[in-house]
Design a protein around this motif. Sequence first.
Motif, PDB file in Angstrom:
ATOM      1  N   LYS A 150     -17.675   7.112   5.706  1.00 18.47           N
ATOM      2  CA  LYS A 150     -16.990   5.813   5.625  1.00 18.47           C
ATOM      3  C   LYS A 150     -15.539   5.927   5.169  1.00 18.47           C
ATOM      4  CE  LYS A 150     -18.806   4.899   0.962  1.00 18.47           C
ATOM      5  NZ  LYS A 150     -19.611   3.964   0.124  1.00 18.47           N
ATOM      6  N   VAL A 151     -15.211   6.926   4.331  1.00 15.96           N
ATOM      7  CA  VAL A 151     -13.863   6.963   3.751  1.00 15.96           C
ATOM      8  C   VAL A 151     -12.794   7.296   4.779  1.00 15.96           C
ATOM      9  CG1 VAL A 151     -14.762   7.526   1.483  1.00 15.96           C
ATOM     10  CG2 VAL A 151     -13.993   9.373   2.971  1.00 15.96           C
ATOM     11  N   LEU A 152     -13.194   7.837   5.923  1.00 13.81           N
ATOM     12  CA  LEU A 152     -12.210   8.166   6.962  1.00 13.81           C
ATOM     13  C   LEU A 152     -12.327   7.262   8.184  1.00 13.81           C
ATOM     14  CD1 LEU A 152     -12.075  12.076   6.825  1.00 13.81           C
ATOM     15  CD2 LEU A 152     -10.678  10.385   5.608  1.00 13.81           C
ATOM     16  N   VAL A 153     -13.148   6.227   8.094  1.00 12.10           N
ATOM     17  CA  VAL A 153     -13.233   5.251   9.183  1.00 12.10           C
ATOM     18  C   VAL A 153     -11.878   4.563   9.352  1.00 12.10           C
ATOM     19  CG1 VAL A 153     -14.243   3.022   9.830  1.00 12.10           C
ATOM     20  CG2 VAL A 153     -15.709   4.847   8.972  1.00 12.10           C
ATOM     21  N   PRO A 154     -11.387   4.416  10.572  1.00 14.12           N
ATOM     22  CA  PRO A 154     -10.093   3.752  10.759  1.00 14.12           C
ATOM     23  C   PRO A 154     -10.186   2.234  10.670  1.00 14.12           C
ATOM     24  CG  PRO A 154     -10.953   4.481  12.873  1.00 14.12           C
ATOM     25  CD  PRO A 154     -11.907   4.982  11.836  1.00 14.12           C
ATOM     26  N   LEU A 155      -9.223   1.638   9.994  1.00 13.67           N
ATOM     27  CA  LEU A 155      -9.050   0.189   9.957  1.00 13.67           C
ATOM     28  C   LEU A 155      -7.615  -0.110  10.368  1.00 13.67           C
ATOM     29  CD1 LEU A 155     -10.724  -0.994   6.603  1.00 13.67           C
ATOM     30  CD2 LEU A 155     -11.526  -1.458   8.926  1.00 13.67           C
ATOM     31  N   ALA A 156      -7.454  -0.855  11.435  1.00  9.44           N
ATOM     32  CA  ALA A 156      -6.119  -1.173  11.961  1.00  9.44           C
ATOM     33  C   ALA A 156      -5.294   0.100  12.143  1.00  9.44           C
ATOM     34  CB  ALA A 156      -5.406  -2.167  11.050  1.00  9.44           C
ATOM     35  N   GLY A 157      -5.974   1.197  12.537  1.00 12.54           N
ATOM     36  CA  GLY A 157      -5.285   2.439  12.837  1.00 12.54           C
ATOM     37  C   GLY A 157      -5.050   3.361  11.666  1.00 12.54           C
ATOM     38  N   ARG A 158      -5.458   2.969  10.475  1.00 15.60           N
ATOM     39  CA  ARG A 158      -5.260   3.779   9.261  1.00 15.60           C
ATOM     40  C   ARG A 158      -6.625   4.071   8.642  1.00 15.60           C
ATOM     41  NH1 ARG A 158      -0.719   4.045   5.708  1.00 15.60           N
ATOM     42  NH2 ARG A 158       0.226   2.420   6.998  1.00 15.60           N
ATOM     43  N   PRO A 159      -6.909   5.317   8.247  1.00 19.31           N
ATOM     44  CA  PRO A 159      -8.211   5.585   7.626  1.00 19.31           C
ATOM     45  C   PRO A 159      -8.374   4.805   6.323  1.00 19.31           C
ATOM     46  CG  PRO A 159      -6.759   7.471   7.372  1.00 19.31           C
ATOM     47  CD  PRO A 159      -6.070   6.521   8.314  1.00 19.31           C
ATOM     48  N   VAL A 160      -9.610   4.459   6.013  1.00 19.40           N
ATOM     49  CA  VAL A 160      -9.892   3.698   4.793  1.00 19.40           C
ATOM     50  C   VAL A 160      -9.255   4.375   3.576  1.00 19.40           C
ATOM     51  CG1 VAL A 160     -11.761   3.051   3.224  1.00 19.40           C
ATOM     52  CG2 VAL A 160     -11.965   2.577   5.670  1.00 19.40           C
ATOM     53  N   LEU A 161      -9.381   5.679   3.477  1.00 21.96           N
ATOM     54  CA  LEU A 161      -8.760   6.410   2.369  1.00 21.96           C
ATOM     55  C   LEU A 161      -7.252   6.184   2.336  1.00 21.96           C
ATOM     56  CD1 LEU A 161      -8.813   8.463   0.045  1.00 21.96           C
ATOM     57  CD2 LEU A 161      -8.771  10.286   1.768  1.00 21.96           C
ATOM     58  N   GLY A 162      -6.637   6.123   3.495  1.00 20.90           N
ATOM     59  CA  GLY A 162      -5.200   5.876   3.568  1.00 20.90           C
ATOM     60  C   GLY A 162      -4.818   4.509   3.019  1.00 20.90           C
ATOM     61  N   TRP A 163      -5.666   3.517   3.229  1.00 19.50           N
ATOM     62  CA  TRP A 163      -5.422   2.187   2.659  1.00 19.50           C
ATOM     63  C   TRP A 163      -5.401   2.253   1.137  1.00 19.50           C
ATOM     64  CZ3 TRP A 163      -5.256  -2.941   4.907  1.00 19.50           C
ATOM     65  CH2 TRP A 163      -5.262  -2.947   6.313  1.00 19.50           C
ATOM     66  N   VAL A 164      -6.358   2.987   0.569  1.00 19.46           N
ATOM     67  CA  VAL A 164      -6.441   3.091  -0.891  1.00 19.46           C
ATOM     68  C   VAL A 164      -5.234   3.834  -1.445  1.00 19.46           C
ATOM     69  CG1 VAL A 164      -7.828   3.929  -2.825  1.00 19.46           C
ATOM     70  CG2 VAL A 164      -8.964   3.019  -0.779  1.00 19.46           C
ATOM     71  N   ILE A 165      -4.853   4.918  -0.803  1.00 22.42           N
ATOM     72  CA  ILE A 165      -3.686   5.697  -1.231  1.00 22.42           C
ATOM     73  C   ILE A 165      -2.433   4.819  -1.206  1.00 22.42           C
ATOM     74  CG2 ILE A 165      -2.148   7.581  -0.535  1.00 22.42           C
ATOM     75  CD1 ILE A 165      -4.719   9.061   0.422  1.00 22.42           C
ATOM     76  N   ARG A 166      -2.261   4.050  -0.146  1.00 22.05           N
ATOM     77  CA  ARG A 166      -1.075   3.194  -0.046  1.00 22.05           C
ATOM     78  C   ARG A 166      -1.049   2.138  -1.149  1.00 22.05           C
ATOM     79  NH1 ARG A 166      -0.402  -0.207   5.355  1.00 22.05           N
ATOM     80  NH2 ARG A 166      -2.364  -1.053   4.566  1.00 22.05           N
ATOM     81  N   ALA A 167      -2.177   1.470  -1.382  1.00 17.23           N
ATOM     82  CA  ALA A 167      -2.218   0.429  -2.411  1.00 17.23           C
ATOM     83  C   ALA A 167      -1.920   1.005  -3.788  1.00 17.23           C
ATOM     84  CB  ALA A 167      -3.584  -0.254  -2.408  1.00 17.23           C
ATOM     85  N   ALA A 168      -2.500   2.179  -4.074  1.00 19.30           N
ATOM     86  CA  ALA A 168      -2.246   2.818  -5.365  1.00 19.30           C
ATOM     87  C   ALA A 168      -0.766   3.150  -5.516  1.00 19.30           C
ATOM     88  CB  ALA A 168      -3.103   4.072  -5.493  1.00 19.30           C
ATOM     89  N   GLY A 169      -0.174   3.696  -4.472  1.00 21.11           N
ATOM     90  CA  GLY A 169       1.234   4.063  -4.527  1.00 21.11           C
ATOM     91  C   GLY A 169       2.153   2.868  -4.673  1.00 21.11           C
ATOM     92  N   GLU A 170       1.829   1.775  -3.985  1.00 19.28           N
ATOM     93  CA  GLU A 170       2.690   0.593  -4.021  1.00 19.28           C
ATOM     94  C   GLU A 170       2.572  -0.191  -5.324  1.00 19.28           C
ATOM     95  OE1 GLU A 170       2.380  -1.858  -0.550  1.00 19.28           O
ATOM     96  OE2 GLU A 170       3.012  -0.254   0.815  1.00 19.28           O
ATOM     97  N   SER A 171       1.582   0.147  -6.156  1.00 17.72           N
ATOM     98  CA  SER A 171       1.421  -0.580  -7.422  1.00 17.72           C
ATOM     99  C   SER A 171       2.588  -0.325  -8.373  1.00 17.72           C
ATOM    100  CB  SER A 171       0.116  -0.168  -8.103  1.00 17.72           C
ATOM    101  OG  SER A 171       0.199   1.156  -8.619  1.00 17.72           O
ATOM    102  N   GLY A 172       3.181   0.854  -8.289  1.00 22.99           N
ATOM    103  CA  GLY A 172       4.320   1.176  -9.132  1.00 22.99           C
ATOM    104  C   GLY A 172       3.980   1.553 -10.564  1.00 22.99           C
ATOM    105  N   VAL A 173       2.687   1.710 -10.897  1.00 19.60           N
ATOM    106  CA  VAL A 173       2.318   2.028 -12.281  1.00 19.60           C
ATOM    107  C   VAL A 173       1.842   3.467 -12.454  1.00 19.60           C
ATOM    108  CG1 VAL A 173       1.756  -0.346 -12.913  1.00 19.60           C
ATOM    109  CG2 VAL A 173      -0.033   1.121 -11.957  1.00 19.60           C
ATOM    110  N   LEU A 174       1.790   4.224 -11.360  1.00 23.44           N
ATOM    111  CA  LEU A 174       1.251   5.579 -11.427  1.00 23.44           C
ATOM    112  C   LEU A 174       2.368   6.619 -11.398  1.00 23.44           C
ATOM    113  CD1 LEU A 174      -1.717   5.192  -8.907  1.00 23.44           C
ATOM    114  CD2 LEU A 174      -1.804   5.057 -11.405  1.00 23.44           C
ATOM    115  N   ASP A 175       2.203   7.644 -12.211  1.00 27.50           N
ATOM    116  CA  ASP A 175       3.126   8.766 -12.203  1.00 27.50           C
ATOM    117  C   ASP A 175       2.674   9.862 -11.249  1.00 27.50           C
ATOM    118  OD1 ASP A 175       4.775   7.715 -14.414  1.00 27.50           O
ATOM    119  OD2 ASP A 175       2.988   8.111 -15.621  1.00 27.50           O
TER     120      ASP A 175
END
Length: 240
Positions: A17-42
């Motif tokens: 499931k973690v590599l299933v594509p959603l709108a052309g992006r793997p599910v894992l990629g969605w999580v990585i993007r959201a984490a990165g865009e939060s701005g609170v992680l080093d």
Amino acid sequence: MTGIIQARMGSTRLPGKVLVPLAGRPVLGWVIRAAGESGVLDDLVVATTDLAEDDAVAAACERLGVAVHRGSADDVLDRFLGALEAHPADAVMRFTADCPLLDPAVIRTVGTAFRALPGLDYVSGGLPHTLPRGLDAEVIGAAALRRVGRAATGEHRVHVTSYAYTHPAEFTVMGLTFPPSAAHLRVTLDTPADLALLQAVTGKFGDAPIPYRELVDWLELNPEVRALNADVRQKALAEG
């Protein structure tokens, strides 16, 4: 603060499931993007297993430009402690790779709350649940995580942070609420029914993070979408 995303190909209800594509992006990629865009992680790292089947997760991490740590398939807590040792930080924000609709603003709120209260061991946006299942975020201090590592047994080694929030006499714990409650909604990925709902959502909103209140409002206005996974039962803590 280091973000650690647990990810594996093995899943009893929806393998891979973690590599299933959603709108052309793997599910894992969605999580990585959201984490990165939060701005609170080093720092950000994906913690996967050392099983051969998870070579696919490691390869995806390379494509997505994120670090990967590999460890025990069964002891997820030990995997997190290994990732923390490799990527030192004073706190860990835990993510699971099956929550593609995470809102960077919610992640930011939880991370900021942890930083605002020195001495806090653990903070979660899911104590009690007011966000849809799949949108909460949590932070645990590195020292507290190591204490959990020494004390936790059984299912607590699968759920990583659960020992801390089920033993509040031993840890300083805080929960954030996001009223009005939308806890009846489910936007995590664990079954084919969940995938159908996520495909409907991304069919509407496209490949972009969705503000959680906008997502909730749309789901409330579209009961036929909400119904797609309404019968899915969330696994109990003891089920792993």
